[in-house]
Scaffold this motif. Structure first.
Motif, short mmCIF file in Angstrom:
data_model
loop_
_atom_site.label_atom_id
_atom_site.label_comp_id
_atom_site.label_asym_id
_atom_site.label_seq_id
_atom_site.Cartn_x
_atom_site.Cartn_y
_atom_site.Cartn_z
N UNK A 1 0.85 -1.20 0.00
CA UNK A 1 0.00 0.00 0.00
C UNK A 1 0.88 1.25 0.00
N UNK A 2 1.91 1.25 0.82
CA UNK A 2 2.84 2.38 0.84
C UNK A 2 3.51 2.56 -0.51
N UNK A 3 3.81 1.48 -1.17
CA UNK A 3 4.42 1.54 -2.50
C UNK A 3 3.45 2.17 -3.52
N UNK A 4 2.19 1.78 -3.43
CA UNK A 4 1.16 2.34 -4.33
C UNK A 4 1.03 3.84 -4.10
N UNK A 5 0.97 4.25 -2.84
CA UNK A 5 0.82 5.67 -2.51
C UNK A 5 2.06 6.46 -2.94
N UNK A 6 3.23 5.88 -2.71
CA UNK A 6 4.48 6.54 -3.12
C UNK A 6 4.53 6.72 -4.63
N UNK A 7 4.10 5.69 -5.36
CA UNK A 7 4.08 5.78 -6.83
C UNK A 7 3.11 6.87 -7.28
N UNK A 8 1.99 6.99 -6.59
CA UNK A 8 1.02 8.03 -6.91
C UNK A 8 1.63 9.41 -6.70
N UNK A 9 2.31 9.60 -5.59
CA UNK A 9 2.95 10.89 -5.30
C UNK A 9 4.03 11.19 -6.34
N UNK A 10 4.81 10.18 -6.70
CA UNK A 10 5.87 10.38 -7.70
C UNK A 10 5.27 10.77 -9.05
N UNK A 11 4.16 10.13 -9.43
CA UNK A 11 3.49 10.48 -10.70
C UNK A 11 2.99 11.93 -10.65
N UNK A 12 2.43 12.31 -9.51
CA UNK A 12 1.93 13.67 -9.36
C UNK A 12 3.06 14.69 -9.51
N UNK A 13 4.17 14.45 -8.83
CA UNK A 13 5.32 15.36 -8.90
C UNK A 13 5.84 15.42 -10.34
N UNK A 14 5.95 14.29 -10.99
CA UNK A 14 6.43 14.24 -12.37
C UNK A 14 5.50 15.02 -13.30
N UNK A 15 4.21 14.86 -13.11
CA UNK A 15 3.23 15.57 -13.93
C UNK A 15 3.35 17.08 -13.72
N UNK A 16 3.52 17.50 -12.46
CA UNK A 16 3.66 18.92 -12.18
C UNK A 16 4.92 19.49 -12.83
N UNK A 17 6.01 18.73 -12.78
CA UNK A 17 7.25 19.18 -13.42
C UNK A 17 7.08 19.29 -14.93
N UNK A 18 6.37 18.34 -15.52
CA UNK A 18 6.13 18.39 -16.97
C UNK A 18 5.28 19.61 -17.33
N UNK A 19 4.28 19.91 -16.51
CA UNK A 19 3.44 21.08 -16.75
C UNK A 19 4.27 22.37 -16.65
#
Length: 159
Positions: free
Chosen positions: A117-135
């Protein structure tokens, strides 16, 4: 995740429905403006009022579309819904002792659940950060043409 997905879905649909309805009102105002004059509803001001109303409605549509773009409820809705389904699947694997939880002691299964579960949440946060950087990069690249306002007119002219 389920609650946040529902909130973002509701916000997205509210923005879109309002934009659609207001967008449909403008042509109706334009079509009916001659009738206002004919039936003396607005006594000589029919065309002026419909022009002003059309401009106001267009401005409201622009503001709503801007808020929709900034808050990105559709993106968040999809993201939360996806994570909710992944977490729900993980819960079912754990509860019914299938997949990675098969033939594992209760204590080890609980540890594994927390880690996964922690891995899933961490992956979600990483995707969010990556998306924000791309924007941010995308916006930065758009401004590299010297057009900081994105209005098609360069902000400064090299002489």
């Amino acid at each position: 995740y389920e609650k946040k997905a529902s909130i973002n879905k509701l916000q997205f649909f509210r923005f879109q429905k309002t934009i659609i309805v207001l967008g449909a009102v403008i042509p109706v105002l334009v079509v009916f403006s001659p009738l206002f004059e004919t039936f003396k509803v607005l006594e000589g001001k029919g065309y002026e009022v419909t022009g002003i109303m059309s401009a106001i409605i267009s401005a409201v549509i622009s503001v709503l579309a801007g808020f929709d773009k900034l808050s990105q409820p559709q993106t968040f809705w999809y993201n939360y819904r996806t994570n909710e389904e992944i977490l729900k699947k993980e819960e079912y694997y754990f509860r019914f002792r299938v997949g990675p939880y098969r033939e594992v002691s209760d204590r080890d299964a609980e540890k594994m659940l927390v880690e996964r579960v922690e891995s899933i949440i961490s992956a979600d946060i990483a995707r969010f950060v990556q998306t924000q950087k791309q924007e941010e990069t995308k916006v930065s690249d758009e401004d590299d043409d010297g057009d900081k306002d994105n209005n098609g007119i360069p902000d400064k002219v090299d002489s």
